[in-house]
Write a protein that holds these residues in place. Structure first.
Motif, mmCIF file in Angstrom:
data_model
loop_
_atom_site.group_PDB
_atom_site.id
_atom_site.type_symbol
_atom_site.label_atom_id
_atom_site.label_comp_id
_atom_site.label_asym_id
_atom_site.label_seq_id
_atom_site.Cartn_x
_atom_site.Cartn_y
_atom_site.Cartn_z
ATOM 1 N N GLY A 32 98.314 65.956 105.104
ATOM 2 C CA GLY A 32 98.824 67.293 104.852
ATOM 3 C C GLY A 32 98.725 67.675 103.390
ATOM 4 N N VAL A 33 98.567 68.951 103.159
ATOM 5 C CA VAL A 33 98.476 69.458 101.789
ATOM 6 C C VAL A 33 99.891 69.722 101.285
ATOM 7 C CG1 VAL A 33 97.585 71.300 100.345
ATOM 8 C CG2 VAL A 33 96.226 70.459 102.251
ATOM 9 N N ILE A 34 100.263 68.983 100.233
ATOM 10 C CA ILE A 34 101.601 69.166 99.673
ATOM 11 C C ILE A 34 101.601 70.362 98.743
ATOM 12 C CG2 ILE A 34 103.401 68.091 98.300
ATOM 13 C CD1 ILE A 34 102.177 65.398 99.077
ATOM 14 N N PHE A 35 100.542 70.451 97.987
ATOM 15 C CA PHE A 35 100.471 71.536 97.000
ATOM 16 C C PHE A 35 99.042 72.059 96.940
ATOM 17 C CE2 PHE A 35 99.030 72.568 92.709
ATOM 18 C CZ PHE A 35 99.816 73.673 92.444
ATOM 19 N N SER A 36 98.915 73.361 96.815
ATOM 20 C CA SER A 36 97.591 73.943 96.621
ATOM 21 C C SER A 36 97.710 75.053 95.596
ATOM 22 C CB SER A 36 97.049 74.471 97.941
ATOM 23 O OG SER A 36 95.846 75.146 97.696
ATOM 24 N N GLU A 37 96.807 75.061 94.673
ATOM 25 C CA GLU A 37 96.856 76.044 93.594
ATOM 26 C C GLU A 37 96.759 77.461 94.153
ATOM 27 O OE1 GLU A 37 97.431 75.926 90.447
ATOM 28 O OE2 GLU A 37 96.947 78.026 90.085
ATOM 29 N N TYR A 38 95.981 77.593 95.220
ATOM 30 C CA TYR A 38 95.756 78.928 95.780
ATOM 31 C C TYR A 38 96.724 79.190 96.931
ATOM 32 C CZ TYR A 38 91.649 77.724 93.153
ATOM 33 O OH TYR A 38 90.821 77.302 92.157
ATOM 34 N N GLY A 39 97.986 78.850 96.726
ATOM 35 C CA GLY A 39 98.995 79.094 97.747
ATOM 36 C C GLY A 39 99.074 77.946 98.728
ATOM 37 N N TYR A 40 100.271 77.708 99.271
ATOM 38 C CA TYR A 40 100.452 76.602 100.204
ATOM 39 C C TYR A 40 99.756 76.936 101.506
ATOM 40 C CZ TYR A 40 103.905 74.680 97.061
ATOM 41 O OH TYR A 40 104.516 74.144 95.975
ATOM 42 N N GLY A 41 98.787 76.090 101.867
ATOM 43 C CA GLY A 41 98.098 76.302 103.143
ATOM 44 C C GLY A 41 97.495 77.684 103.245
ATOM 45 N N ALA A 42 96.660 78.020 102.286
ATOM 46 C CA ALA A 42 96.099 79.367 102.224
ATOM 47 C C ALA A 42 95.363 79.733 103.506
ATOM 48 C CB ALA A 42 95.160 79.478 101.039
ATOM 49 N N GLU A 43 94.682 78.743 104.069
ATOM 50 C CA GLU A 43 93.888 79.026 105.268
ATOM 51 C C GLU A 43 94.803 79.409 106.438
ATOM 52 O OE1 GLU A 43 91.497 75.606 105.928
ATOM 53 O OE2 GLU A 43 90.951 75.534 103.817
ATOM 54 N N LYS A 44 95.884 78.682 106.564
ATOM 55 C CA LYS A 44 96.805 78.960 107.670
ATOM 56 C C LYS A 44 97.332 80.377 107.575
ATOM 57 C CE LYS A 44 98.373 74.267 108.448
ATOM 58 N NZ LYS A 44 99.445 73.313 108.189
ATOM 59 N N LYS A 45 97.645 80.766 106.363
ATOM 60 C CA LYS A 45 98.174 82.104 106.154
ATOM 61 C C LYS A 45 97.185 83.150 106.635
ATOM 62 C CE LYS A 45 101.550 81.970 102.463
ATOM 63 N NZ LYS A 45 101.757 82.188 101.035
ATOM 64 N N LEU A 46 95.941 82.921 106.275
ATOM 65 C CA LEU A 46 94.901 83.862 106.673
ATOM 66 C C LEU A 46 94.873 84.006 108.192
ATOM 67 C CD1 LEU A 46 91.809 83.233 104.383
ATOM 68 C CD2 LEU A 46 93.077 85.345 104.709
ATOM 69 N N ASP A 47 94.931 82.852 108.869
ATOM 70 C CA ASP A 47 94.913 82.888 110.329
ATOM 71 C C ASP A 47 96.061 83.722 110.870
ATOM 72 O OD1 ASP A 47 93.702 79.483 110.794
ATOM 73 O OD2 ASP A 47 92.689 81.376 110.300
ATOM 74 N N LYS A 48 97.241 83.480 110.315
ATOM 75 C CA LYS A 48 98.432 84.198 110.776
ATOM 76 C C LYS A 48 98.262 85.696 110.593
ATOM 77 C CE LYS A 48 102.115 80.830 110.317
ATOM 78 N NZ LYS A 48 103.211 80.379 109.451
ATOM 79 N N ARG A 49 97.715 86.043 109.428
ATOM 80 C CA ARG A 49 97.537 87.457 109.134
ATOM 81 C C ARG A 49 96.659 88.115 110.203
ATOM 82 N NH1 ARG A 49 96.022 87.722 103.017
ATOM 83 N NH2 ARG A 49 98.034 86.953 102.313
ATOM 84 N N GLU A 50 95.596 87.423 110.505
ATOM 85 C CA GLU A 50 94.670 87.981 111.494
ATOM 86 C C GLU A 50 95.372 88.171 112.838
ATOM 87 O OE1 GLU A 50 90.618 86.094 109.664
ATOM 88 O OE2 GLU A 50 91.297 85.494 111.661
ATOM 89 N N ASP A 51 96.134 87.161 113.198
ATOM 90 C CA ASP A 51 96.858 87.252 114.466
ATOM 91 C C ASP A 51 97.774 88.471 114.483
ATOM 92 O OD1 ASP A 51 97.248 83.659 114.933
ATOM 93 O OD2 ASP A 51 95.596 85.055 115.342
ATOM 94 N N SER A 52 98.522 88.617 113.394
ATOM 95 C CA SER A 52 99.501 89.702 113.331
ATOM 96 C C SER A 52 98.790 91.051 113.379
ATOM 97 C CB SER A 52 100.343 89.574 112.068
ATOM 98 O OG SER A 52 99.514 89.687 110.930
ATOM 99 N N GLN A 53 97.632 91.113 112.720
ATOM 100 C CA GLN A 53 96.896 92.374 112.732
ATOM 101 C C GLN A 53 96.513 92.758 114.156
ATOM 102 O OE1 GLN A 53 93.652 91.982 110.080
ATOM 103 N NE2 GLN A 53 94.814 92.666 108.294
ATOM 104 N N ILE A 54 96.047 91.757 114.899
ATOM 105 C CA ILE A 54 95.626 92.030 116.273
ATOM 106 C C ILE A 54 96.818 92.540 117.088
ATOM 107 C CG2 ILE A 54 94.849 90.937 118.412
ATOM 108 C CD1 ILE A 54 93.240 89.014 116.506
ATOM 109 N N GLU A 55 97.938 91.868 116.889
ATOM 110 C CA GLU A 55 99.129 92.269 117.615
ATOM 111 C C GLU A 55 99.534 93.696 117.256
ATOM 112 O OE1 GLU A 55 100.987 87.802 117.879
ATOM 113 O OE2 GLU A 55 102.108 89.384 116.829
ATOM 114 N N ASP A 56 99.460 93.971 115.951
ATOM 115 C CA ASP A 56 99.834 95.297 115.471
ATOM 116 C C ASP A 56 99.021 96.378 116.169
ATOM 117 O OD1 ASP A 56 100.618 94.486 112.003
ATOM 118 O OD2 ASP A 56 101.775 94.365 113.871
#
Lengths: 314, 346
Positions: free
Chosen positions: B296-320
């Motif tokens: 697991g990634v403990i720390f990332s300079e470009y935000g914690y788990g940046a990729e996961k966030k992106l996925d979530k965003r996409e999901d939420s957009q679809i729902e919206d």
């Protein structure tokens, strides 16, 4: 007088042969006469001019010329010696005589064939001149001023195209190589000759750290002067001295809490008293549970940073 | 043929003899950390040099002539690391964007990934200096490490501190010999830029208040050039040029307990002089992983788990987009209500 030696066409030859026959007979007679007399023949200037004129006008192609020629011959017979100047002509005639003798054997057949095979007639002089001009022009052309070098004109375009393609390919390859090199060198920086302010600051920080460590070492080791910590004999004495020094330091510590060695002690785990543990004064930070001991070091860090640039020496 | 092979094998086995060097410090009884420096993937020329420089920096407890092949995977190194007692890996890799350095603790991790923003090789540093210094026994002892500016209380920085502290053998203040402290590695964290300056210096001690001539004379034991002097006393009394860093002499002086070399006598003051050896790096902590290059990634300079966030965003957009049509009517109604309210207020 190059025109004298003009190659005659087949038709000419054919007609000449017959003439030659006569001529050869004449020549033989003439020669005999010549040798027999043995005297020098005098040629008038007027006559000479006339001869030349006639020679110029002479054309083997024309039938009329043959008659003229014949007349010439007859004339020559009269003035023997006139030919002595134009030796080439004479010898040619002689060669022709020989040819005539050979051709006599198969006369009838040869005549027909020759007419068919060699229809065109070119003067040797003209051919020679054209050839000379062409040859000269080729020689004059230097290969240097043409980029492609001596190349047949038909393929010139193709070759040029090919060369251009090759060049462009080379360029592309060079650019790719350069790009690769640039990527390889990315981030690589040659340091400047002087120390800029940032480097000086870094050296200052490092120096501070070293000084701190050396001072701590000298403080710790001043108690064990003259003893070897590695030998077992001195071990007890050293331990005793260290203990004494530690207790005196403890007494002082209540007055002045900032002490380098104390810091090292404090960074250990809180529950048990640090000096009682085996790894006392050694590296106390364990990687195993680095995220569990948050509180104590944090306070320490704040204290350190207030000192100035905090430095940890190991 | 068979004999030849035997001989070759003997040569290959030889490095294991190094184990005698000690996994344990015989004075303090501490475990000595060891390291491998190697590359992942093919490196360009300057980076290969940097790898060599890093190996030299990590001396003496590292494999200076570690041979790696293209097909060597991380597992291979790990398998060797166990019996050899290697505790740390330094891995250099490179992408089109920039070179990277991973620092990992061996069997289990964690792994710190640094982006190397800038770097200079040891040879570059030596070239930039007028008199580069390299005494014979410079690399015979491990360097000291100074970490500065890491005390901001952030977790990943603390982890970095501990990682680098443990990469070199610990120093026992009671037993250490000052003569073995020849080098120092500095890591300076800049809060504003979030960059870590990585420097490597050699330490030199010079007696304070002694002119350069006399110091050199004592050091080298060579007959000095006295041609231009009237008297022998001139050699001692005539002052040479002022020392180059007379200004911060006070802060950089140390009183020694024991003699150090010919020039530094016990209980006399000595100045600490540092000269850069190189390599020099500017690092940026990009990511911290739990395992050895995995986990697991403990720390990332470009935000914690940046990729996961992106996925979530996409999901939420679809729902919206699904919900929008339904909600449009109600939204309009709300707006109407608000308008009426506003009108009332006026």
């Amino acid at each position: 007088m190059t025109e004298e030696t003009s190659i005659t066409g087949s038709g000419g030859i054919l007609r000449k042969r017959k003439i030659g026959k006569k001529k050869s007979n004449n020549a033989k007679k003439k020669m005999k006469v010549f040798q027999g007399t043995g005297e020098k023949v005098k040629v008038d200037r007027k006559m000479k001019k006339l001869f030349r004129k006639r020679v110029k006008e002479y054309n083997s192609d024309d039938d009329d010329d043959d008659d003229d020629n014949a007349a010439d011959k007859s004339f020559l017979n009269k003035n023997q010696g006139a030919y002595s100047e134009k030796n080439g002509y004479g010898t040619r005639k002689l060669g022709a005589d020989k040819l005539d003798e050979e051709s006599e054997l198969s006369e009838g057949e040869d005549d027909d064939e020759n007419i068919e095979v060699l229809p065109t007639v070119t003067k040797f002089a003209e051919g020679c001149r054209a050839f000379r001009i062409a040859f000269k022009s080729i020689i004059k052309k230097s290969a240097l001023d043409d980029v492609l070098g001596p190349i047949l004109s038909g393929q010139k375009k193709l070759v040029a195209q090919k060369l251009a393609e090759e060049e462009s390919e080379k360029k592309l390859r060079g650019e790719a190589k350069k790009e690769k090199l640039l990527i390889g060198e990315k981030g690589h920086i040659k340091p400047s000759n002087y120390l800029d302010s940032h480097e000086k600051f870094l050296i200052g920080v490092a120096t501070k750290g070293v000084v701190k460590l050396f001072n701590a070492v000298s403080k710790a080791q001043s108690t064990q002067k003259g003893l070897n910590p590695a030998s077992s004999k001195d071990e007890k004495v050293i331990k005793k001295r260290r203990k004494e020094a530690f207790f005196t330091a403890l007494g002082k510590r209540s007055a002045s809490s900032s002490d380098t060695s104390a810091k090292v002690v404090a960074s250990g785990e809180p529950p048990s008293w640090a000096p009682l543990r085996d790894n006392y004064m050694l590296t106390s930070c364990k990687l195993k549970d680095w995220d569990k001991m948050q509180e104590t070091p944090e306070d320490e860090d704040v204290g350190k940073s207030s000192h100035g640039s905090s430095s940890d020496d190991d | 043929m068979a004999r030849f092979r035997d001989k070759k094998r003997k040569v290959f086995v030889k490095p294991i003899v190094q184990k005698k060097l000690g996994a344990v410090d015989h004075v303090t009884g501490d475990k000595i950390p060891k390291s491998f420096v190697f590359s992942r993937g093919k490196l360009p020329g300057p980076l290969r040099q940097l790898q060599m420089d890093l190996r030299k920096l990590m001396l003496p407890f590292t494999a200076l002539n570690l041979k790696e092949k293209k097909r060597n995977s991380l597992k291979d190194f790990l398998n060797v690391a166990g019996p050899m007692g290697v505790t740390h890996f330094l891995m250099l890799s490179k992408t089109d964007a920039s070179p990277y350095m991973k620092v990992a603790r061996t069997p289990q991790g964690p792994t710190l990934t640094f982006k190397i923003n800038k770097y200079s090789l040891a040879s570059d540093v030596a070239q930039s200096q007028l008199r580069p210094r390299c005494p014979k026994d410079l690399f015979k002892n491990p360097p000291l490490i100074v970490l500065s500016g890491f005390g901001t209380g952030e977790q990943h920085l603390k982890l970095t501190t501990i990682m680098f502290q443990n990469i070199f053998p610990a120093i026992d203040v009671n037993t250490v010999k000052l003569s073995s402290c020849q080098r120092i590695v500095l890591l300076n964290y800049n809060k504003d830029t979030k960059l870590i300056d990585f420097r490597h210096y050699s330490i030199r001690l010079q007696p304070v208040g002694v002119s350069r001539r006399i110091r050199k004379f004592v050091q080298n034991h060579q007959i000095p050039d006295l041609r231009n002097l009237q008297d022998v006393s001139d050699f001692v009394t005539r002052a040479g040029y002022g020392s180059e860093s007379e200004v911060d002499e006070e802060a950089a002086t140390v009183t020694l307990v024991s003699n150090l070399g010919r020039t530094n006598k016990a209980s006399s003051k000595s100045a600490v002089r540092l000269q850069e050896i190189g390599p020099r790096m500017t690092l940026q902590l990009v990511r911290v992983e739990e395992g050895l290059c995995t986990g697991g990634v403990i720390f990332s300079e470009y935000g914690y788990g940046a990729e996961k966030k992106l996925d979530k965003r996409e999901d939420s957009q679809i729902e919206d987009s699904d919900h929008e049509e339904d909600e449009d009517d109600s939204d309009n109604a709300d707006e109407m209500e608000e308008d009426t309210e506003n009108g009332n207020d006026d």
